[in-house]
Design a protein around this motif. Structure first.
Motif, PDB file in Angstrom:
ATOM      1  N   SER A 151       0.772  -1.166  -0.037  1.00 60.44           N
ATOM      2  CA  SER A 151      -0.217   0.131  -0.030  1.00 60.44           C
ATOM      3  C   SER A 151       0.809   1.399  -0.213  1.00 60.44           C
ATOM      4  CB  SER A 151      -0.887  -0.039   1.204  1.00 60.44           C
ATOM      5  OG  SER A 151      -1.525   1.208   1.452  1.00 60.44           O
ATOM      6  N   GLY A 152       0.553   2.127  -0.938  1.00 60.52           N
ATOM      7  CA  GLY A 152       1.485   3.322  -1.090  1.00 60.52           C
ATOM      8  C   GLY A 152       1.266   4.383   0.046  1.00 60.52           C
ATOM      9  N   HIS A 153      -0.208   4.460   0.412  1.00 57.05           N
ATOM     10  CA  HIS A 153      -0.603   5.241   1.408  1.00 57.05           C
ATOM     11  C   HIS A 153      -0.128   4.787   2.905  1.00 57.05           C
ATOM     12  CE1 HIS A 153      -3.654   6.534  -1.451  1.00 57.05           C
ATOM     13  NE2 HIS A 153      -4.167   7.389  -0.533  1.00 57.05           N
ATOM     14  N   ALA A 154      -0.020   3.357   3.243  1.00 56.62           N
ATOM     15  CA  ALA A 154       0.587   2.942   4.276  1.00 56.62           C
ATOM     16  C   ALA A 154       1.970   3.293   4.329  1.00 56.62           C
ATOM     17  CB  ALA A 154       0.077   1.642   4.549  1.00 56.62           C
ATOM     18  N   MET A 155       2.711   3.132   3.340  1.00 55.22           N
ATOM     19  CA  MET A 155       4.210   3.016   3.190  1.00 55.22           C
ATOM     20  C   MET A 155       4.507   4.534   3.224  1.00 55.22           C
ATOM     21  SD  MET A 155       7.220   1.605   0.824  1.00 55.22           S
ATOM     22  CE  MET A 155       8.769   2.036   0.984  1.00 55.22           C
ATOM     23  N   THR A 156       3.958   5.399   2.586  1.00 51.26           N
ATOM     24  CA  THR A 156       4.297   6.726   2.662  1.00 51.26           C
ATOM     25  C   THR A 156       3.811   7.438   3.834  1.00 51.26           C
ATOM     26  OG1 THR A 156       3.572   7.020   0.147  1.00 51.26           O
ATOM     27  CG2 THR A 156       4.176   9.226   1.406  1.00 51.26           C
ATOM     28  N   ALA A 157       2.932   7.150   4.712  1.00 51.53           N
ATOM     29  CA  ALA A 157       2.597   7.524   6.006  1.00 51.53           C
ATOM     30  C   ALA A 157       3.580   7.212   7.041  1.00 51.53           C
ATOM     31  CB  ALA A 157       1.066   7.267   6.402  1.00 51.53           C
ATOM     32  N   THR A 158       3.987   5.798   6.807  1.00 50.41           N
ATOM     33  CA  THR A 158       4.917   5.442   7.826  1.00 50.41           C
ATOM     34  C   THR A 158       6.251   5.951   7.796  1.00 50.41           C
ATOM     35  OG1 THR A 158       3.848   3.378   7.480  1.00 50.41           O
ATOM     36  CG2 THR A 158       6.197   3.271   8.511  1.00 50.41           C
ATOM     37  N   VAL A 159       6.827   6.174   6.230  1.00 53.48           N
ATOM     38  CA  VAL A 159       8.055   7.068   6.281  1.00 53.48           C
ATOM     39  C   VAL A 159       8.104   8.360   6.720  1.00 53.48           C
ATOM     40  CG1 VAL A 159       9.641   7.685   4.376  1.00 53.48           C
ATOM     41  CG2 VAL A 159       8.874   5.591   4.061  1.00 53.48           C
ATOM     42  N   THR A 160       7.093   9.022   6.329  1.00 50.40           N
ATOM     43  CA  THR A 160       6.966  10.441   6.563  1.00 50.40           C
ATOM     44  C   THR A 160       6.903  10.547   8.302  1.00 50.40           C
ATOM     45  OG1 THR A 160       5.729  10.949   4.750  1.00 50.40           O
ATOM     46  CG2 THR A 160       5.473  12.626   6.391  1.00 50.40           C
ATOM     47  N   VAL A 161       5.949   9.952   8.871  1.00 50.04           N
ATOM     48  CA  VAL A 161       5.692  10.037  10.204  1.00 50.04           C
ATOM     49  C   VAL A 161       7.004   9.551  11.016  1.00 50.04           C
ATOM     50  CG1 VAL A 161       4.363   9.171  12.273  1.00 50.04           C
ATOM     51  CG2 VAL A 161       3.150   9.838  10.369  1.00 50.04           C
ATOM     52  N   GLY A 162       7.666   8.557  10.536  1.00 52.44           N
ATOM     53  CA  GLY A 162       8.871   7.950  11.111  1.00 52.44           C
ATOM     54  C   GLY A 162       9.924   8.786  11.378  1.00 52.44           C
ATOM     55  N   MET A 163      10.082   9.624  10.045  1.00 51.94           N
ATOM     56  CA  MET A 163      11.303  10.562   9.887  1.00 51.94           C
ATOM     57  C   MET A 163      10.950  11.690  10.731  1.00 51.94           C
ATOM     58  SD  MET A 163      13.596   9.084   8.104  1.00 51.94           S
ATOM     59  CE  MET A 163      14.665  10.415   7.513  1.00 51.94           C
ATOM     60  N   LEU A 164       9.575  12.321  10.637  1.00 46.41           N
ATOM     61  CA  LEU A 164       9.310  13.382  11.285  1.00 46.41           C
ATOM     62  C   LEU A 164       9.536  13.251  12.939  1.00 46.41           C
ATOM     63  CD1 LEU A 164       6.404  14.903   9.342  1.00 46.41           C
ATOM     64  CD2 LEU A 164       8.624  15.585   9.293  1.00 46.41           C
ATOM     65  N   LEU A 165       9.025  12.085  13.620  1.00 43.96           N
ATOM     66  CA  LEU A 165       9.299  11.761  14.820  1.00 43.96           C
ATOM     67  C   LEU A 165      10.779  11.638  15.364  1.00 43.96           C
ATOM     68  CD1 LEU A 165       6.364   9.033  15.440  1.00 43.96           C
ATOM     69  CD2 LEU A 165       6.484  11.474  16.377  1.00 43.96           C
ATOM     70  N   TRP A 166      11.679  11.090  14.287  1.00 51.88           N
ATOM     71  CA  TRP A 166      13.114  11.100  14.518  1.00 51.88           C
ATOM     72  C   TRP A 166      13.708  12.587  14.521  1.00 51.88           C
ATOM     73  CZ3 TRP A 166      16.817  11.574  10.199  1.00 51.88           C
ATOM     74  CH2 TRP A 166      18.134  11.516  10.756  1.00 51.88           C
ATOM     75  N   LEU A 167      13.177  13.479  13.589  1.00 49.63           N
ATOM     76  CA  LEU A 167      13.586  14.746  13.744  1.00 49.63           C
ATOM     77  C   LEU A 167      13.376  15.482  15.038  1.00 49.63           C
ATOM     78  CD1 LEU A 167      13.062  15.636   9.970  1.00 49.63           C
ATOM     79  CD2 LEU A 167      15.302  15.381  11.021  1.00 49.63           C
ATOM     80  N   LEU A 168      11.990  15.186  15.412  1.00 47.71           N
ATOM     81  CA  LEU A 168      11.634  15.770  16.554  1.00 47.71           C
ATOM     82  C   LEU A 168      12.431  15.612  17.710  1.00 47.71           C
ATOM     83  CD1 LEU A 168       7.647  15.923  16.147  1.00 47.71           C
ATOM     84  CD2 LEU A 168       9.149  18.049  16.061  1.00 47.71           C
ATOM     85  N   ARG A 169      12.661  13.971  17.796  1.00 52.68           N
ATOM     86  CA  ARG A 169      13.220  13.529  18.987  1.00 52.68           C
ATOM     87  C   ARG A 169      14.789  14.002  19.168  1.00 52.68           C
ATOM     88  NH1 ARG A 169      11.135  12.460  24.083  1.00 52.68           N
ATOM     89  NH2 ARG A 169      12.296  10.640  24.764  1.00 52.68           N
ATOM     90  N   ARG A 170      15.021  14.088  17.795  1.00 55.63           N
ATOM     91  CA  ARG A 170      16.696  14.787  17.626  1.00 55.63           C
ATOM     92  C   ARG A 170      17.186  15.937  18.012  1.00 55.63           C
ATOM     93  NH1 ARG A 170      20.972  15.812  13.954  1.00 55.63           N
ATOM     94  NH2 ARG A 170      22.592  14.089  14.264  1.00 55.63           N
ATOM     95  N   HIS A 171      16.037  16.901  17.813  1.00 55.37           N
ATOM     96  CA  HIS A 171      16.097  18.302  18.204  1.00 55.37           C
ATOM     97  C   HIS A 171      15.676  18.421  19.743  1.00 55.37           C
ATOM     98  CE1 HIS A 171      16.732  18.770  14.085  1.00 55.37           C
ATOM     99  NE2 HIS A 171      17.239  20.000  14.217  1.00 55.37           N
ATOM    100  N   GLY A 172      15.445  17.470  20.416  1.00 53.83           N
ATOM    101  CA  GLY A 172      15.219  17.489  21.823  1.00 53.83           C
ATOM    102  C   GLY A 172      13.723  17.892  22.241  1.00 53.83           C
ATOM    103  N   THR A 173      12.671  17.463  21.623  1.00 55.01           N
ATOM    104  CA  THR A 173      11.341  17.518  21.820  1.00 55.01           C
ATOM    105  C   THR A 173      11.043  16.316  22.818  1.00 55.01           C
ATOM    106  OG1 THR A 173      10.666  18.035  19.597  1.00 55.01           O
ATOM    107  CG2 THR A 173       9.130  17.234  20.925  1.00 55.01           C
ATOM    108  N   SER A 174      10.371  16.577  24.099  1.00 51.09           N
ATOM    109  CA  SER A 174      10.038  15.871  25.030  1.00 51.09           C
ATOM    110  C   SER A 174       8.791  16.188  25.709  1.00 51.09           C
ATOM    111  CB  SER A 174      11.243  15.952  26.107  1.00 51.09           C
ATOM    112  OG  SER A 174      11.459  17.166  26.600  1.00 51.09           O
ATOM    113  N   GLY A 175       8.550  15.451  26.844  1.00 52.60           N
ATOM    114  CA  GLY A 175       7.428  15.778  27.736  1.00 52.60           C
ATOM    115  C   GLY A 175       5.879  15.690  26.888  1.00 52.60           C
ATOM    116  N   GLN A 176       5.076  16.613  27.108  1.00 51.20           N
ATOM    117  CA  GLN A 176       3.463  16.268  26.462  1.00 51.20           C
ATOM    118  C   GLN A 176       3.541  16.705  25.103  1.00 51.20           C
ATOM    119  OE1 GLN A 176       1.087  19.381  28.767  1.00 51.20           O
ATOM    120  NE2 GLN A 176       0.799  17.980  30.398  1.00 51.20           N
ATOM    121  N   LEU A 177       4.715  17.632  24.395  1.00 48.84           N
ATOM    122  CA  LEU A 177       4.699  17.772  23.111  1.00 48.84           C
ATOM    123  C   LEU A 177       5.177  16.510  22.323  1.00 48.84           C
ATOM    124  CD1 LEU A 177       4.594  19.751  20.648  1.00 48.84           C
ATOM    125  CD2 LEU A 177       6.674  20.610  21.081  1.00 48.84           C
TER     126      LEU A 177
END
Length: 234
Positions: A151-177
């Motif tokens: 599924s292209g929808h499932a794969m694209t969402a997984t790649v996008t969400v996964g990379m964005l979460l990694w970037l947020l964590r890498r830049h120090g996002t924590s807590g409730q955010l």
């Protein structure tokens, strides 16, 4: 008169800097998800009976409910075609790319764009190689193009969400955010897979394949970036 002491030459077998723990963990995750992706790919391509029976059972049940509840079906179509559509995901990636670029993190921005591009190429390449047909219904509630697996929808969402979460964590996002971002990400990845099944345009193993391939690519991307290969450019 004694000659000055000469410091000993460094040992050639001195231990090199260890690979960052995050890269090791991501590499292991990539290996596990990669093996699962290949196994599923083989089973789908071979038309394995138990998997095919499960796919058809899930598809038949959900299609019956989708036909019986047009209001919920319309809501799923909106979510699938607008909220979690691959182009919406790519727009989010483009925004993140621009933010990173103008903040001076240009290698990271390029890495994000490259990962997204590779995801699209892998998705279309596997679709073309497997050539799996989508479900066919006498009373369809939606339609889709190209081959079914993954599924292209499932794969694209997984790649996008996964990379964005990694970037947020890498830049120090924590807590409730961070917890909010994690919940939104999980709901998005799971939700888009459900909408594709509810609308009858994918088999369950197509969605599972999209999640596995997408997760493997994210883990491999993270492992490579965080590993020694790019350490001197970070």
């Amino acid at each position: 008169m004694h000659s000055p002491a000469v410091p000993p030459a460094p040992r050639s077998d001195s231990p090199s800097p260890s690979t960052p723990p995050g890269a090791v963990t991501a590499g292991r995750v990539a290996a596990v998800l990669g093996a699962a992706s290949v196994l599923l790919l083989v089973l789908v391509a071979a038309g394995w009976g138990p998997l095919d029976s499960w796919d058809r059972s899930v598809a038949n049940d959900l299609h019956r409910w989708a036909v019986a509840d047009p209001g919920l079906t319309h809501a799923n179509r909106v979510l699938s075609d607008w909220v979690w559509d691959p182009w919406t995901m790519r727009l989010l990636t483009a925004v993140a790319f621009l933010v990173l670029w103008f903040r001076g993190s240009r290698l990271l921005a390029g890495w994000l764009a490259l990962t997204s591009l590779v995801g699209a190429l892998v998705s279309q390449g596997v679709k073309a190689a497997v050539g799996r047909e989508r479900p066919h219904w006498p009373d369809p509630v939606d339609s889709a193009h190209f081959a079914a697996f993954p599924s292209g929808h499932a794969m694209t969402a997984t790649v996008t969400v996964g990379m964005l979460l990694w970037l947020l964590r890498r830049h120090g996002t924590s807590g409730q955010l961070w917890h909010l971002a994690l919940v939104v990400g999980i709901v998005s990845v799971a939700g888009v897979g459900f909408t594709r099944l509810w609308l009858g345009v994918h088999w369950a193993s197509d969605v599972l394949g999209g999640w596995l391939f997408g997760g493997c690519l994210v883990a491999l991307s993270v492992a490579t970036y965080e590993g020694r290969a790019l350490s001197r450019w970070r």
